[in-house]
Design a protein around this motif. Structure first.
Motif, PDB file in Angstrom:
ATOM      1  N   MET A 195       0.825  -1.198   0.000  1.00 12.16           N
ATOM      2  CA  MET A 195       0.000   0.000   0.000  1.00 12.16           C
ATOM      3  C   MET A 195       0.864   1.254   0.000  1.00 12.16           C
ATOM      4  SD  MET A 195      -3.009   1.251   0.053  1.00 12.16           S
ATOM      5  CE  MET A 195      -3.780   2.770   0.438  1.00 12.16           C
ATOM      6  N   THR A 196       1.878   1.327   0.855  1.00  9.59           N
ATOM      7  CA  THR A 196       2.697   2.527   0.919  1.00  9.59           C
ATOM      8  C   THR A 196       3.564   2.682  -0.335  1.00  9.59           C
ATOM      9  OG1 THR A 196       4.403   1.332   2.125  1.00  9.59           O
ATOM     10  CG2 THR A 196       2.779   2.554   3.418  1.00  9.59           C
ATOM     11  N   GLN A 197       3.892   1.566  -0.984  1.00  7.23           N
ATOM     12  CA  GLN A 197       4.673   1.668  -2.222  1.00  7.23           C
ATOM     13  C   GLN A 197       3.859   2.370  -3.301  1.00  7.23           C
ATOM     14  OE1 GLN A 197       5.738  -2.348  -3.002  1.00  7.23           O
ATOM     15  NE2 GLN A 197       7.508  -2.309  -1.641  1.00  7.23           N
ATOM     16  N   ASN A 198       2.563   2.123  -3.347  1.00  6.27           N
ATOM     17  CA  ASN A 198       1.714   2.805  -4.325  1.00  6.27           C
ATOM     18  C   ASN A 198       1.665   4.302  -4.066  1.00  6.27           C
ATOM     19  OD1 ASN A 198       1.113   0.463  -5.683  1.00  6.27           O
ATOM     20  ND2 ASN A 198      -0.799   0.117  -4.570  1.00  6.27           N
ATOM     21  N   VAL A 199       1.612   4.690  -2.802  1.00  5.01           N
ATOM     22  CA  VAL A 199       1.559   6.100  -2.457  1.00  5.01           C
ATOM     23  C   VAL A 199       2.850   6.787  -2.883  1.00  5.01           C
ATOM     24  CG1 VAL A 199       1.451   7.736  -0.552  1.00  5.01           C
ATOM     25  CG2 VAL A 199      -0.048   5.754  -0.567  1.00  5.01           C
ATOM     26  N   TYR A 200       3.988   6.183  -2.628  1.00  2.00           N
ATOM     27  CA  TYR A 200       5.259   6.767  -3.034  1.00  2.00           C
ATOM     28  C   TYR A 200       5.367   6.853  -4.547  1.00  2.00           C
ATOM     29  CZ  TYR A 200       6.713   6.257   1.801  1.00  2.00           C
ATOM     30  OH  TYR A 200       6.801   6.347   3.159  1.00  2.00           O
ATOM     31  N   PHE A 201       4.894   5.837  -5.238  1.00  4.44           N
ATOM     32  CA  PHE A 201       4.905   5.868  -6.693  1.00  4.44           C
ATOM     33  C   PHE A 201       4.061   7.027  -7.214  1.00  4.44           C
ATOM     34  CE2 PHE A 201       2.854   4.580 -10.688  1.00  4.44           C
ATOM     35  CZ  PHE A 201       3.985   4.537 -11.508  1.00  4.44           C
ATOM     36  N   TYR A 202       2.873   7.213  -6.650  1.00  4.34           N
ATOM     37  CA  TYR A 202       1.994   8.296  -7.077  1.00  4.34           C
ATOM     38  C   TYR A 202       2.615   9.659  -6.776  1.00  4.34           C
ATOM     39  CZ  TYR A 202      -1.572   4.678  -7.545  1.00  4.34           C
ATOM     40  OH  TYR A 202      -2.272   3.563  -7.916  1.00  4.34           O
ATOM     41  N   LEU A 203       3.264   9.788  -5.633  1.00  2.00           N
ATOM     42  CA  LEU A 203       3.930  11.050  -5.296  1.00  2.00           C
ATOM     43  C   LEU A 203       5.070  11.355  -6.263  1.00  2.00           C
ATOM     44  CD1 LEU A 203       4.044  10.920  -1.393  1.00  2.00           C
ATOM     45  CD2 LEU A 203       2.720  12.472  -2.830  1.00  2.00           C
ATOM     46  N   ILE A 204       5.835  10.344  -6.623  1.00  2.00           N
ATOM     47  CA  ILE A 204       6.935  10.552  -7.564  1.00  2.00           C
ATOM     48  C   ILE A 204       6.403  10.939  -8.936  1.00  2.00           C
ATOM     49  CG2 ILE A 204       8.787   9.358  -8.808  1.00  2.00           C
ATOM     50  CD1 ILE A 204       9.315   7.816  -6.188  1.00  2.00           C
ATOM     51  N   VAL A 205       5.354  10.275  -9.395  1.00  7.99           N
ATOM     52  CA  VAL A 205       4.762  10.610 -10.700  1.00  7.99           C
ATOM     53  C   VAL A 205       4.207  12.033 -10.677  1.00  7.99           C
ATOM     54  CG1 VAL A 205       2.876  10.059 -12.286  1.00  7.99           C
ATOM     55  CG2 VAL A 205       4.296   8.231 -11.365  1.00  7.99           C
ATOM     56  N   ALA A 206       3.538  12.419  -9.612  1.00  3.81           N
ATOM     57  CA  ALA A 206       3.004  13.775  -9.503  1.00  3.81           C
ATOM     58  C   ALA A 206       4.119  14.808  -9.491  1.00  3.81           C
ATOM     59  CB  ALA A 206       2.144  13.905  -8.247  1.00  3.81           C
ATOM     60  N   ALA A 207       5.196  14.527  -8.756  1.00  4.77           N
ATOM     61  CA  ALA A 207       6.320  15.461  -8.700  1.00  4.77           C
ATOM     62  C   ALA A 207       6.985  15.603 -10.071  1.00  4.77           C
ATOM     63  CB  ALA A 207       7.336  14.991  -7.664  1.00  4.77           C
ATOM     64  N   LEU A 208       7.180  14.505 -10.767  1.00  5.14           N
ATOM     65  CA  LEU A 208       7.795  14.570 -12.099  1.00  5.14           C
ATOM     66  C   LEU A 208       6.894  15.308 -13.087  1.00  5.14           C
ATOM     67  CD1 LEU A 208       9.356  10.990 -12.399  1.00  5.14           C
ATOM     68  CD2 LEU A 208      10.540  13.181 -12.047  1.00  5.14           C
ATOM     69  N   THR A 209       5.608  15.106 -12.988  1.00  3.58           N
ATOM     70  CA  THR A 209       4.677  15.796 -13.881  1.00  3.58           C
ATOM     71  C   THR A 209       4.701  17.301 -13.630  1.00  3.58           C
ATOM     72  OG1 THR A 209       3.261  13.844 -13.884  1.00  3.58           O
ATOM     73  CG2 THR A 209       2.281  15.909 -14.626  1.00  3.58           C
ATOM     74  N   LEU A 210       4.644  17.694 -12.364  1.00  2.00           N
ATOM     75  CA  LEU A 210       4.698  19.114 -12.051  1.00  2.00           C
ATOM     76  C   LEU A 210       6.022  19.733 -12.474  1.00  2.00           C
ATOM     77  CD1 LEU A 210       2.966  19.226  -8.570  1.00  2.00           C
ATOM     78  CD2 LEU A 210       2.143  20.193 -10.715  1.00  2.00           C
ATOM     79  N   TYR A 211       7.105  19.013 -12.268  1.00  3.30           N
ATOM     80  CA  TYR A 211       8.407  19.527 -12.679  1.00  3.30           C
ATOM     81  C   TYR A 211       8.462  19.686 -14.190  1.00  3.30           C
ATOM     82  CZ  TYR A 211      13.390  19.962 -13.390  1.00  3.30           C
ATOM     83  OH  TYR A 211      14.616  20.408 -13.775  1.00  3.30           O
ATOM     84  N   ALA A 212       7.939  18.716 -14.917  1.00  3.08           N
ATOM     85  CA  ALA A 212       7.962  18.789 -16.379  1.00  3.08           C
ATOM     86  C   ALA A 212       7.117  19.958 -16.876  1.00  3.08           C
ATOM     87  CB  ALA A 212       7.466  17.475 -16.975  1.00  3.08           C
ATOM     88  N   ILE A 213       5.974  20.173 -16.251  1.00  6.52           N
ATOM     89  CA  ILE A 213       5.107  21.270 -16.671  1.00  6.52           C
ATOM     90  C   ILE A 213       5.778  22.617 -16.433  1.00  6.52           C
ATOM     91  CG2 ILE A 213       2.962  22.477 -16.083  1.00  6.52           C
ATOM     92  CD1 ILE A 213       1.710  19.718 -15.658  1.00  6.52           C
ATOM     93  N   ARG A 214       6.545  22.736 -15.379  1.00  6.29           N
ATOM     94  CA  ARG A 214       7.166  24.022 -15.056  1.00  6.29           C
ATOM     95  C   ARG A 214       8.537  24.196 -15.708  1.00  6.29           C
ATOM     96  NH1 ARG A 214       5.225  25.921  -9.350  1.00  6.29           N
ATOM     97  NH2 ARG A 214       3.162  24.991  -9.366  1.00  6.29           N
ATOM     98  N   ALA A 215       9.274  23.126 -15.865  1.00 10.90           N
ATOM     99  CA  ALA A 215      10.640  23.256 -16.357  1.00 10.90           C
ATOM    100  C   ALA A 215      10.722  23.251 -17.883  1.00 10.90           C
ATOM    101  CB  ALA A 215      11.506  22.136 -15.796  1.00 10.90           C
ATOM    102  N   LEU A 216       9.901  22.458 -18.537  1.00 11.44           N
ATOM    103  CA  LEU A 216      10.000  22.360 -19.994  1.00 11.44           C
ATOM    104  C   LEU A 216       9.737  23.677 -20.717  1.00 11.44           C
ATOM    105  CD1 LEU A 216       8.573  18.827 -20.791  1.00 11.44           C
ATOM    106  CD2 LEU A 216      10.933  19.617 -20.918  1.00 11.44           C
ATOM    107  N   PRO A 217       8.717  24.445 -20.359  1.00  7.42           N
ATOM    108  CA  PRO A 217       8.553  25.723 -21.064  1.00  7.42           C
ATOM    109  C   PRO A 217       9.738  26.668 -20.890  1.00  7.42           C
ATOM    110  CG  PRO A 217       6.541  25.155 -19.939  1.00  7.42           C
ATOM    111  CD  PRO A 217       7.579  24.169 -19.506  1.00  7.42           C
ATOM    112  N   MET A 218      10.361  26.658 -19.712  1.00  2.57           N
ATOM    113  CA  MET A 218      11.515  27.540 -19.501  1.00  2.57           C
ATOM    114  C   MET A 218      12.719  27.103 -20.320  1.00  2.57           C
ATOM    115  SD  MET A 218      11.410  28.641 -15.486  1.00  2.57           S
ATOM    116  CE  MET A 218      12.045  27.095 -14.930  1.00  2.57           C
ATOM    117  N   THR A 219      12.871  25.818 -20.536  1.00  4.67           N
ATOM    118  CA  THR A 219      14.038  25.341 -21.276  1.00  4.67           C
ATOM    119  C   THR A 219      13.800  25.318 -22.781  1.00  4.67           C
ATOM    120  OG1 THR A 219      13.309  23.054 -21.000  1.00  4.67           O
ATOM    121  CG2 THR A 219      14.837  23.924 -19.365  1.00  4.67           C
TER     122      THR A 219
END
Length: 101
Positions: A1-25
């Motif tokens: 159960m906790t592995q799924n939560v960590y996976f979802y947090l990592i995916v959310a963090a990568l998505t947010l980073y991509a949305i914010r970093a890609l336009p700047m680069t």
């Protein structure tokens, strides 16, 4: 159960980073297109409206009182534009509508 939560947090963090970093680069120059500039200008307002509108309709005990408060808020905002008066007027309209429903 906790592995799924960590996976979802990592995916959310990568998505947010991509949305914010890609336009700047990827976009180094100023945006010249008037259509694209106006589109990007209104994105935050539309996003806020899309998140707020369903909450307005489900915040009261009856959808009729929610619509009454929403219409009152639109009318007061159109006439006056003061956010405090809009909020007070919408709350008062919902209260009155709930009394009669």
């Amino acid at each position: 159960m906790t592995q799924n939560v960590y996976f979802y947090l990592i995916v959310a963090a990568l998505t947010l980073y991509a949305i914010r970093a890609l336009p700047m680069t990827l976009i180094r120059k100023d945006i010249k297109s008037p259509f694209l500039r106006s589109f990007l200008y209104y994105v935050p307002y539309v996003t806020l409206a899309v998140m707020t509108f369903p909450a307005i309709l489900h915040a009261t005990g009856s959808p009729y009182s929610a619509w009454a408060g929403f219409i009152a808020a639109l009318g007061i905002a159109y006439v006056d534009g003061n956010l405090f008066r809009v909020a007070i007027g919408a709350c008062a309209m919902v209260y009155v509508a709930e009394l009669f429903l």
